[in-house]
Design a protein around this motif. Sequence first.
Motif, PDB file in Angstrom:
ATOM      1  N   ALA C  45     151.195  11.011  44.030  1.00 60.25           N
ATOM      2  CA  ALA C  45     152.351  11.661  44.651  1.00 60.25           C
ATOM      3  C   ALA C  45     152.781  10.869  45.878  1.00 60.25           C
ATOM      4  CB  ALA C  45     152.002  13.103  45.032  1.00 60.25           C
ATOM      5  N   VAL C  48     154.679   7.757  44.809  1.00 56.28           N
ATOM      6  CA  VAL C  48     156.061   8.032  44.387  1.00 56.28           C
ATOM      7  C   VAL C  48     156.941   8.312  45.597  1.00 56.28           C
ATOM      8  CG1 VAL C  48     157.519   9.627  43.086  1.00 56.28           C
ATOM      9  CG2 VAL C  48     155.345   8.849  42.131  1.00 56.28           C
ATOM     10  N   LEU C  70     148.600  -6.104  32.240  1.00 53.56           N
ATOM     11  CA  LEU C  70     148.361  -5.953  30.801  1.00 53.56           C
ATOM     12  C   LEU C  70     146.999  -6.513  30.421  1.00 53.56           C
ATOM     13  CD1 LEU C  70     151.848  -6.559  29.190  1.00 53.56           C
ATOM     14  CD2 LEU C  70     150.573  -4.428  29.446  1.00 53.56           C
ATOM     15  N   THR C  73     144.676  -3.860  31.474  1.00 50.50           N
ATOM     16  CA  THR C  73     144.724  -2.753  30.520  1.00 50.50           C
ATOM     17  C   THR C  73     143.846  -3.046  29.315  1.00 50.50           C
ATOM     18  OG1 THR C  73     147.008  -2.366  31.176  1.00 50.50           O
ATOM     19  CG2 THR C  73     146.269  -1.314  29.154  1.00 50.50           C
ATOM     20  N   ALA C 139     150.898   2.514  50.337  1.00 49.43           N
ATOM     21  CA  ALA C 139     150.588   3.417  49.228  1.00 49.43           C
ATOM     22  C   ALA C 139     150.045   2.642  48.039  1.00 49.43           C
ATOM     23  CB  ALA C 139     151.838   4.203  48.829  1.00 49.43           C
ATOM     24  N   ASP C 189     139.783   5.058  32.650  1.00 51.72           N
ATOM     25  CA  ASP C 189     140.796   4.508  31.760  1.00 51.72           C
ATOM     26  C   ASP C 189     142.035   5.402  31.751  1.00 51.72           C
ATOM     27  OD1 ASP C 189     141.877   2.709  30.074  1.00 51.72           O
ATOM     28  OD2 ASP C 189     140.688   3.238  28.317  1.00 51.72           O
ATOM     29  N   ILE C 190     141.804   6.724  31.758  1.00 46.81           N
ATOM     30  CA  ILE C 190     142.947   7.648  31.751  1.00 46.81           C
ATOM     31  C   ILE C 190     143.751   7.508  33.040  1.00 46.81           C
ATOM     32  CG2 ILE C 190     143.567  10.095  31.765  1.00 46.81           C
ATOM     33  CD1 ILE C 190     141.284  10.565  29.800  1.00 46.81           C
ATOM     34  N   ILE C 193     146.010   4.538  32.841  1.00 43.00           N
ATOM     35  CA  ILE C 193     147.277   4.755  32.122  1.00 43.00           C
ATOM     36  C   ILE C 193     148.354   5.154  33.127  1.00 43.00           C
ATOM     37  CG2 ILE C 193     148.454   6.114  30.359  1.00 43.00           C
ATOM     38  CD1 ILE C 193     145.707   6.733  29.161  1.00 43.00           C
ATOM     39  N   LEU C 196     149.347   2.051  35.254  1.00 42.43           N
ATOM     40  CA  LEU C 196     150.178   1.114  34.494  1.00 42.43           C
ATOM     41  C   LEU C 196     151.595   1.672  34.342  1.00 42.43           C
ATOM     42  CD1 LEU C 196     150.173  -1.518  32.718  1.00 42.43           C
ATOM     43  CD2 LEU C 196     149.939   0.017  30.773  1.00 42.43           C
ATOM     44  N   SER C 197     151.673   2.972  33.992  1.00 41.80           N
ATOM     45  CA  SER C 197     152.994   3.548  33.739  1.00 41.80           C
ATOM     46  C   SER C 197     153.807   3.662  35.017  1.00 41.80           C
ATOM     47  CB  SER C 197     152.853   4.930  33.098  1.00 41.80           C
ATOM     48  OG  SER C 197     151.993   4.876  31.989  1.00 41.80           O
ATOM     49  N   VAL C 198     153.221   4.289  36.038  1.00 43.06           N
ATOM     50  CA  VAL C 198     154.002   4.605  37.235  1.00 43.06           C
ATOM     51  C   VAL C 198     154.231   3.361  38.089  1.00 43.06           C
ATOM     52  CG1 VAL C 198     154.035   5.937  39.372  1.00 43.06           C
ATOM     53  CG2 VAL C 198     153.215   6.979  37.275  1.00 43.06           C
ATOM     54  N   LEU C 201     154.880  -0.479  34.984  1.00 37.22           N
ATOM     55  CA  LEU C 201     156.023  -0.324  34.084  1.00 37.22           C
ATOM     56  C   LEU C 201     157.211   0.253  34.841  1.00 37.22           C
ATOM     57  CD1 LEU C 201     154.306   0.952  30.806  1.00 37.22           C
ATOM     58  CD2 LEU C 201     155.128  -1.335  31.351  1.00 37.22           C
ATOM     59  N   GLY C 202     156.915   1.218  35.738  1.00 35.49           N
ATOM     60  CA  GLY C 202     157.999   1.809  36.522  1.00 35.49           C
ATOM     61  C   GLY C 202     158.752   0.759  37.323  1.00 35.49           C
ATOM     62  N   MET C 204     159.425  -2.172  36.498  1.00 40.17           N
ATOM     63  CA  MET C 204     160.255  -3.047  35.658  1.00 40.17           C
ATOM     64  C   MET C 204     161.611  -2.426  35.351  1.00 40.17           C
ATOM     65  SD  MET C 204     158.341  -5.602  35.187  1.00 40.17           S
ATOM     66  CE  MET C 204     157.054  -5.542  36.408  1.00 40.17           C
ATOM     67  N   ILE C 205     161.710  -1.120  35.530  1.00 42.80           N
ATOM     68  CA  ILE C 205     162.959  -0.447  35.149  1.00 42.80           C
ATOM     69  C   ILE C 205     164.043  -0.726  36.196  1.00 42.80           C
ATOM     70  CG2 ILE C 205     164.075   1.760  34.702  1.00 42.80           C
ATOM     71  CD1 ILE C 205     161.427   2.769  33.641  1.00 42.80           C
TER      72      ILE C 205
END
Lengths: 113, 702, 205
Positions: C45, C48, C70, C73, C139, C189-190, C193, C196-198, C201-202, C204-205
């Motif tokens: 949090a 973000v 990656l 990962t 952060a 590992d969870i 995830i 990696l996502s937040v 990958l976030g 890259m958007i």
Amino acid sequence: MSHMDKIDESGGQMESRADERSSYLRGGIASVVLTVIAVLAVVSDVLPDWAAWTTIAVAGILQAVAQLHWFLHIRLHGQAWEDLQLIFFTILILVLMVGGTIWVMGDLTARMM
Amino acid sequence: MSLTDFIDALTGRMTLEALPFWKMVQNPTPENIVNGAIATGVAAILVLAAIAVLALLTYFRLWRTVWFDWLTTVDHKKIGIMYIVLSFVMMLRGVVEANFMRANQAVGFDGGFLSADHFGELFTTHGTIMIFFVAMPFLSGVINYVLPLQIGARDMSFPVTNAIGLALTASGAMLVMASLLFLPFSIGGWTGYPPFTGKEYSPDVGPNYWIWAVTLSGLGTTLTGINVACTVYKKRCPGMDFWKMPMFVWASVTTAILMIFALPPLTVATAMLALDRYLDFHFFTTDAGGIPMLYANLFWLFGHPEVYILVLPAFGVWSEVFATFSGKTLYAYRTLVWATLSIAVISFLVWVHHFFTMGQSAGMNAVFGIATMLVGVPTGVKIYDWLLTMYRGRVRITTPMVYALGFVMLFVIGGASGILLANPTIDYQVHNSVFLVAHFHNMVIPGTLFGMLGAYSFWFPKAFGFMLDDWWGKLGASLWIVGFMLAFFPLYAVGLLGLPRRSVAYSEAAYTPYTVVAMLGALVVLAALGAMFWQLYVSIRNRDALNVYAGDPWDGRTLEWSISSPPPVYNFAVGPEVFARDAFWEEKRAGHAYQIPDQWEDIELPANSWLAPILFFSSFTLTFGLVWHMWWLVILSLLVVVGALVARSFVIDRERTIPADVVREEHLRWLKAVREAPSAPRELEVAPGNWGRPQSEAGVPE
Amino acid sequence: MSQARHPGLKLGHEHDPGSGEVEALVFGFWIFMMSDLLIFGCVFATYVVMLPQVADGPSAAELFHLRGPLIETTLLLASSVTIGFALLETKHRADKRRTTLWLAVTFLLGAGFLFSSTHSLLGHLENGAGPSRSAFLSAYWLLVPLHALHVAIGCLWIAVAAAQVRIRGFDWVTTGGLLRLSIYWHFLDIVWIGILSVVYLGAMI
């Protein structure tokens, strides 16, 4: 060799070694596939932002569920209710805290502009 | 490396200025002399007390006892007792600090006798101590002692972890105590809000003390919470399904769940503050994009559930006390359970009400204001349930009941002022005034503290085998009630008149009469504490006449009263099985109590462990080193901590076995004593002559 | 399998002398992990909230590339599978050699993760993107190193657990320890995830 043998003797409901091995492999493959989907959604640059975010979020949540299922063997049935209580309550509090923090701080930041 | 460098590395940031008298000696202005004399006097008392304790232990050759029976013990009963002793020691300091603050404010018109920094340290340590090192250890202690007995277990799920939880809490308390000798403590309040506590505005080590003391307490509390939750889930005796658990057990497990889920935001917030201060991070700074408001948000994500961590165990205690001393089963048990669970969930939905004025939109404030008012519903349900438990019961006014009645009246008033504050528009008017100070003391003193003191009076005979003197107990309870009212009701009024909280001085003469009355109240509270210590002394002196070895002095309802006082180390000679919620009461009613078991078994108990005392010392040195930037001490302590944990994992758990014969002999001796004890009518309950064998009212229709 | 009372990896049956203790240990450890998960939740949090707080320094989009993450990962995912295999050897064969072998593989994968992670963190530091640069970077430097610290502790734990298996064999303490270790490792590992996502990958958007 201790009590490991006893388990199998008295049990029988235990999954076989091959089953469990394939469970880990399945979890690994599912994770790879979901990761690839999430990465592609971002690097391909064809999706609008909201769709990319949604794809990442859905793929991420699915991957977490997949790992809980195939790595940690958590099932909705055949499990003591108290354990699921714990997990669901944690998710509830997690959503409240993370969502609440982002909401509150977002509101404050917006009003500071 | 020169000698100076070496000494610098050795002492970190500590210099002679850390000594309480240094400033007074260097710069003897009147203000420095007054404040220095107070600080030095307190430090001297602390040192002398420590020396006296060590000398007495040596003189009476008690070191072996201390080490083997207490420091290394993993027995939940002894751990519980140590928690409560710690709490009383810290309470003494907290109450004395309160008296200094009240005295200063009573003469605070145009300036009191304390310096602003000294006053700031006082309100910071007072709040920190009372929450983290009085209330929390007290409730952990009561839960530790009572819970396994009530669910018919021999110990907690993780006895060694239990001892570690106490060790970490105690070492946090010791860190706060060390700040009396090596100044200064934080002046940033018990909430430690940055940016004020960041390194830009508080470059001294004060906030470091606060950060690490709170962190240690938080870790200890998390471990306790996990242990309690696991114990309730896994160690209930046969027959005790969830709906047969005593109300105190429900309250404990709910508290434990709150501990587990509410402490993480505090850990994160204090860790981030520490990173800001030590490694130049920028979470809460005013520059480089830091957001100090995020701290408030995280802190109260913890802080609000914390309020219910404090009060729910007390609610559990009241449920036991009202039922026992009304001779009736608890009214609307299931409703009380649902109310408890509702409070736990709602407690995670209201944190924003602690910073209504921070600047978020009115709509958001309205949402959290309404959520806050909702808490009043389940709490009100509880109050009515307790009142209806007394209704038409044969109510006996004992010391726990005096606390309970004081609680019901005062807590409702405090709750009403809480509903006022839940309205953001009103909150805008009175926030940060002593109205708020009155409100939250009105919740935690009658709510938590009376609950804990009631629990102390209620279960003391169980723990030590003799009653506490009733007259002194009632005097103490009455003084607490009167002292509380005198000390805090004026603050409601003077808060509405506009006195800001944490004021070392004020410039409005009209405040003075209120602050003088409040000071008198604080003195009465001090007297209450004196009465309690005197009560303890008198009771120990008369312990033979007050003996309740038979174990059931209050005509109790639950399993802990079905065994001897004090209980044997293994709690239950034969594991109990329950068939009703008021398990022991139903046994007495059916005439099945005190039966001789058919068969006896060896009992295995966990052996003592040296892990907890090692972690106690090393976590203290670790955090003390961190406070003062003594990196050699930090590294050394860290090595000890990790080494001890790894070494412990190789130790094969030893258990000590208590042979069936010993169990049998002890149990039969106790049963004989029960048979021989004169059975006491309820009128003799609080007099010498209550031998712990009641003429039970269980047979009388309710 | 409905007999086992704790969630996750199934080990035994109630007839087993140690299984009551193992069950309580595993349940207690799950509770602890849930508490730890909330710590990560609060840190996520924070991340973000801090995303826009770059203070004229580098932003996520400018800073992060997918290559390192990656690789990490892949390593972590593979290690999640191998620690599962280690557990299978414990459970079905009580084979000390194979168990420690799979643990060693897991350890190496974890060490590889740490190497890659440290490498990219040091790279950021050299580029002036250290934690002191901005609140956003603070952060980031809390979230990613906190996870890496967990992995490092996990590696230490793997080493200790392997030594215990070698020394003590499979009693309920070591098997209970292995169970908890694997829960811990899967849990990391969870959390990854999420990172990696937040974070990556976030960005890259």
